[in-house]
Design a protein around this motif. Sequence first.
Motif, PDB file in Angstrom:
ATOM      1  N   ILE A   5      48.075  31.183  38.727  1.00 29.10           N
ATOM      2  CA  ILE A   5      47.346  31.283  39.993  1.00 29.10           C
ATOM      3  C   ILE A   5      48.296  31.093  41.166  1.00 29.10           C
ATOM      4  O   ILE A   5      48.243  31.833  42.162  1.00 29.10           O
ATOM      5  CB  ILE A   5      46.209  30.245  40.048  1.00 29.10           C
ATOM      6  CG1 ILE A   5      45.178  30.525  38.953  1.00 29.10           C
ATOM      7  CG2 ILE A   5      45.536  30.249  41.423  1.00 29.10           C
ATOM      8  CD1 ILE A   5      44.112  29.460  38.827  1.00 29.10           C
ATOM      9  N   LYS A   6      49.184  30.107  41.059  1.00 31.79           N
ATOM     10  CA  LYS A   6      50.150  29.839  42.131  1.00 31.79           C
ATOM     11  C   LYS A   6      51.027  31.058  42.390  1.00 31.79           C
ATOM     12  O   LYS A   6      51.235  31.464  43.541  1.00 31.79           O
ATOM     13  CB  LYS A   6      51.010  28.635  41.762  1.00 31.79           C
ATOM     14  CG  LYS A   6      52.007  28.242  42.839  1.00 31.79           C
ATOM     15  CD  LYS A   6      52.811  27.010  42.413  1.00 31.79           C
ATOM     16  CE  LYS A   6      53.845  26.644  43.479  1.00 31.79           C
ATOM     17  NZ  LYS A   6      54.660  25.468  43.076  1.00 31.79           N
ATOM     18  N   LYS A 131      39.817  37.558  36.532  1.00 36.22           N
ATOM     19  CA  LYS A 131      40.263  38.869  37.012  1.00 36.22           C
ATOM     20  C   LYS A 131      41.752  38.930  37.315  1.00 36.22           C
ATOM     21  O   LYS A 131      42.261  39.967  37.740  1.00 36.22           O
ATOM     22  CB  LYS A 131      39.449  39.270  38.249  1.00 36.22           C
ATOM     23  CG  LYS A 131      37.969  39.461  37.938  1.00 36.22           C
ATOM     24  CD  LYS A 131      37.215  40.020  39.121  1.00 36.22           C
ATOM     25  CE  LYS A 131      35.755  40.286  38.761  1.00 36.22           C
ATOM     26  NZ  LYS A 131      35.018  40.884  39.882  1.00 36.22           N
ATOM     27  N   ILE A 132      42.466  37.840  37.117  1.00 35.94           N
ATOM     28  CA  ILE A 132      43.914  37.840  37.320  1.00 35.94           C
ATOM     29  C   ILE A 132      44.583  38.410  36.075  1.00 35.94           C
ATOM     30  O   ILE A 132      44.326  37.962  34.960  1.00 35.94           O
ATOM     31  CB  ILE A 132      44.441  36.427  37.620  1.00 35.94           C
ATOM     32  CG1 ILE A 132      43.849  35.907  38.933  1.00 35.94           C
ATOM     33  CG2 ILE A 132      45.968  36.425  37.698  1.00 35.94           C
ATOM     34  CD1 ILE A 132      44.255  34.485  39.272  1.00 35.94           C
ATOM     35  N   VAL A 133      45.436  39.409  36.276  1.00 36.77           N
ATOM     36  CA  VAL A 133      46.131  40.075  35.172  1.00 36.77           C
ATOM     37  C   VAL A 133      47.621  40.160  35.500  1.00 36.77           C
ATOM     38  O   VAL A 133      48.016  40.043  36.662  1.00 36.77           O
ATOM     39  CB  VAL A 133      45.565  41.490  34.927  1.00 36.77           C
ATOM     40  CG1 VAL A 133      44.106  41.426  34.487  1.00 36.77           C
ATOM     41  CG2 VAL A 133      45.707  42.353  36.180  1.00 36.77           C
ATOM     42  N   ALA A 138      47.841  46.239  32.994  1.00 39.63           N
ATOM     43  CA  ALA A 138      46.814  45.326  32.497  1.00 39.63           C
ATOM     44  C   ALA A 138      45.530  45.466  33.307  1.00 39.63           C
ATOM     45  O   ALA A 138      44.423  45.323  32.774  1.00 39.63           O
ATOM     46  CB  ALA A 138      47.322  43.888  32.544  1.00 39.63           C
ATOM     47  N   ALA A 139      45.662  45.761  34.607  1.00 43.83           N
ATOM     48  CA  ALA A 139      44.493  45.969  35.457  1.00 43.83           C
ATOM     49  C   ALA A 139      43.726  47.215  35.018  1.00 43.83           C
ATOM     50  O   ALA A 139      42.484  47.212  34.968  1.00 43.83           O
ATOM     51  CB  ALA A 139      44.920  46.101  36.914  1.00 43.83           C
ATOM     52  N   ILE A 140      44.459  48.264  34.700  1.00 48.32           N
ATOM     53  CA  ILE A 140      43.832  49.503  34.222  1.00 48.32           C
ATOM     54  C   ILE A 140      43.052  49.240  32.937  1.00 48.32           C
ATOM     55  O   ILE A 140      41.904  49.668  32.772  1.00 48.32           O
ATOM     56  CB  ILE A 140      44.905  50.593  33.991  1.00 48.32           C
ATOM     57  CG1 ILE A 140      45.521  51.002  35.328  1.00 48.32           C
ATOM     58  CG2 ILE A 140      44.309  51.795  33.263  1.00 48.32           C
ATOM     59  CD1 ILE A 140      46.757  51.862  35.189  1.00 48.32           C
TER      60      ILE A 140
END
Length: 214
Positions: A5-6, A131-133, A138-140
Amino acid sequence: MNEIIKKTMENLEKNNIKAFFVETKEDVVPLVKTLVPKGSSVSNGGSVSLAQTGVSELLESGIYDFIDRRGLEGDALRDCYSRAFACDAYFCSSNAVTENGELYNVDGNSNRVACIVFGPKQVIMVVGVNKIVPDINAAIKRLKEKAAPPNTVRLNCKTPCAATGHCISLDSGDPYMCDGCRSPHRICCNYVVSAWQRHKDRIKVIIVNEELGF
């Protein structure tokens, strides 16, 4: 706050996207109230995350000039979209946020991605940690597996992914980003990657340390 996250927040900031972090979904509305003055014109894209955090209820509360598209059709709906395009604050989520600080969003009607790219004075995204990838690839994949299928079910769209739970393009092994069905109800039509922004802090991302939405 963990290291992923950071890193994500640091890279969003490097891309001129303002990043916020809250621990719980209950922390979102108080933060939003500090970002959007009373009386501001506001609108939103369809989003489970906004409903789960209470933002949808806040927008409807009467303290803002809420541009509401629900129940509208034809010219009235088009007029609503035009008004939303010029609003003070537009609310939505993101289909994925990469650790590199990019926002990945895919739409069918595309009023949401249009407002993300240009128009509203500020765009406020509420995003769960699910939703963090790592990157765009990876988003696709996330969109094809975890975002589009449940959204087609939610919207009652008659698409192959609504029935199977995954994009038909995944059956080919290594699909191209835009591969998919030819259904008239397809919700994956326009693909937008938001990277470095000219207008610093226009886009704001509130990362919630919980799983939200699809």
